[in-house]
Design a protein around this motif. Structure first.
Motif, PDB file in Angstrom:
ATOM      1  N   GLU A  75       0.825  -1.208   0.000  1.00 33.61           N
ATOM      2  CA  GLU A  75       0.000   0.000   0.000  1.00 33.61           C
ATOM      3  C   GLU A  75       0.860   1.260   0.000  1.00 33.61           C
ATOM      4  N   LEU A  76       1.946   1.237   0.773  1.00 29.59           N
ATOM      5  CA  LEU A  76       2.852   2.381   0.812  1.00 29.59           C
ATOM      6  C   LEU A  76       3.555   2.556  -0.530  1.00 29.59           C
ATOM      7  N   ILE A  77       4.056   1.453  -1.087  1.00 32.61           N
ATOM      8  CA  ILE A  77       4.771   1.512  -2.365  1.00 32.61           C
ATOM      9  C   ILE A  77       3.843   2.016  -3.468  1.00 32.61           C
ATOM     10  N   ALA A  78       2.596   1.536  -3.477  1.00 30.22           N
ATOM     11  CA  ALA A  78       1.646   1.964  -4.504  1.00 30.22           C
ATOM     12  C   ALA A  78       1.359   3.459  -4.407  1.00 30.22           C
ATOM     13  N   GLU A  79       1.178   3.963  -3.195  1.00 27.04           N
ATOM     14  CA  GLU A  79       0.881   5.379  -3.019  1.00 27.04           C
ATOM     15  C   GLU A  79       2.095   6.241  -3.353  1.00 27.04           C
ATOM     16  N   LEU A  80       3.289   5.779  -2.980  1.00 27.98           N
ATOM     17  CA  LEU A  80       4.503   6.513  -3.304  1.00 27.98           C
ATOM     18  C   LEU A  80       4.706   6.571  -4.819  1.00 27.98           C
ATOM     19  N   SER A  81       4.423   5.475  -5.495  1.00 29.33           N
ATOM     20  CA  SER A  81       4.527   5.423  -6.949  1.00 29.33           C
ATOM     21  C   SER A  81       3.533   6.374  -7.598  1.00 29.33           C
ATOM     22  N   ARG A  82       2.303   6.368  -7.115  1.00 29.45           N
ATOM     23  CA  ARG A  82       1.268   7.240  -7.667  1.00 29.45           C
ATOM     24  C   ARG A  82       1.630   8.708  -7.485  1.00 29.45           C
TER      25      ARG A  82
END
Length: 396
Positions: free
Chosen positions: A112-119
């Motif tokens: 979830e953190l990686i996805a939000e950081l990527s976005r």
């Protein structure tokens, strides 16, 4: 009335001196960073540390205690629950950490953190694991350069680190991404102690070099520290190395970035030639980052010898109204398993040319004696709720 006009506090990052009583709870039984380095070196030449009393405090293979040490010395036992940089430094200045900072060493950061950081950054993230900073560049930097991806990784510390090539990624873009990561990791379940920008140069494996444009985005201390007390009362608080980053600038009046631990000592020597009143607070990180984490006792020994040479120059610069304190923030035994910090007590060595006595003083159950002693010297009180008691009256 103040006893010393200037206090130099030098942190040899990770120079532990033997396992804490609770080291077994951290998997660190039998660790001894300094002792095992001395045992691994052909001949450890640290004559200045020795004459101050280091070998009188802690048995070192091949180094005899001196008959008349110049300094006072003792062991400091960590009161906080942890063994990382921020925990150790914050405790020195009075803050006890009861809940360790979060680490993501085993499995990397949550999806979830990686996805939000990527976005938020607009970058595809690669890495997301615990790794050596140099090894992950050899593994992934070519891909980052070619495809515009972003390397994110962690370590045994409570850190989220982002790599960026200075030519293709750009420093400003790297810092922008780190600022987003810092915002995201303020969330309780993702809260790390530091987000670190790790810029590098080079075009292919074997040529990548990390640069001195690193920047740490740390949590702010949760309360007032000795540094705040000094600054609020008009004293200088001069930081060298990553001290300002560790405290997120709180309580600092001027900051000096260091390219290396040797450079940090050169800066400290230069500062000793200035007229100031207050504290010069120094962190020398290469011991930890270059040698401890990489499990290189011979390299660590060489760094200690380089430090000792610079220490000799600094000692010559000190006047009667100067106090030098040498300590550490945790251990990082290069002969231990894994690459993590180690839960160890640390040395406390205090010296001034005006001292009439020397020798062993009582051990302390907190690193907080350092901040308490510094504030006491200037006739100030530590903030309410902080830890540590002054030993100023023992340094005679």
């Amino acid at each position: 009335m103040k006893k010393y006009k200037r206090i130099f506090t030098v942190v040899i990052d990770s120079l532990g001196v033997g396992a804490m009583p609770d080291a077994h709870m951290f998997g660190d039984e039998g660790t001894d960073t300094l002792g095992h380095i001395a045992g691994s070196a052909d001949k450890l030449n640290i004559s200045n540390l020795t004459k101050l009393g280091l070998a009188n405090l802690h048995p070192l293979e091949g180094i005899s205690p001196v008959e008349k040490p110049l300094g006072y010395f003792s062991y400091l036992y960590e009161a906080s629950n942890g063994k990382d940089t921020m925990t150790g430094h914050w405790e020195m200045m009075g803050l006890k950490i009861t809940e360790p900072f979060k680490t993501f060493t085993e499995n990397g950061f949550p999806p979830e953190l990686i996805a939000e950081l990527s976005r938020r950054t607009g970058r595809t993230i690669i890495g997301n694991k615990s790794a050596s900073g140099t090894a992950i560049l050899d593994e992934l930097a070519e891909e980052e350069i070619e495809k515009g991806h972003m390397i994110v990784y962690t370590s045994s510390d409570s850190v989220l680190q982002i790599c960026g090539n200075e030519e293709t990624f750009g420093l400003e873009e790297l810092y922008r991404c780190c600022e987003i990561a810092r915002e995201l990791t303020m969330k309780e379940e993702w809260r790390v102690g530091r987000v670190i920008a790790r810029p590098y140069t080079g075009k292919k494996k074997g040529e990548f070099v990390r640069t001195s444009n690193r920047h740490d985005y740390a949590l702010k201390p949760f309360g007032k520290t000795a540094l705040d007390v000094l600054k609020e009362n008009g004293y200088d608080v001069i930081s060298v190395g990553k001290i300002s980053d560790i405290f997120d600038g709180e309580g600092i009046t001027s900051s000096n970035k260091s390219r290396s631990s040797v450079h940090g000592m050169d800066q400290t020597i230069d500062i000793s030639e200035r007229d100031f009143e207050g504290l010069c607070f120094v962190n020398l990180v290469d011991f930890d980052s270059l040698w401890g984490h990489r499990r290189d006792p011979v390299g660590y020994a060489g760094e200690l010898e380089r430090f000792d040479e610079k220490l000799g120059i600094l000692l010559e610069k000190l006047s009667d109204d100067d106090l030098l304190i040498i300590t550490a923030d945790h251990g990082n035994d290069p002969t231990h398993t894994g690459t993590d910090h180690t839960r160890e007590r640390v040395p406390f060595i205090a010296y001034s040319p005006s001292m009439k006595g020397s020798g062993k003083i009582s051990d302390s159950d907190s690193f907080g004696i350092i901040g308490a002693t510094i504030t006491d010297n200037f006739g100030l009180s530590m903030p309410e709720g902080t830890v540590g008691s002054s030993v100023l009256d023992k340094l005679i």
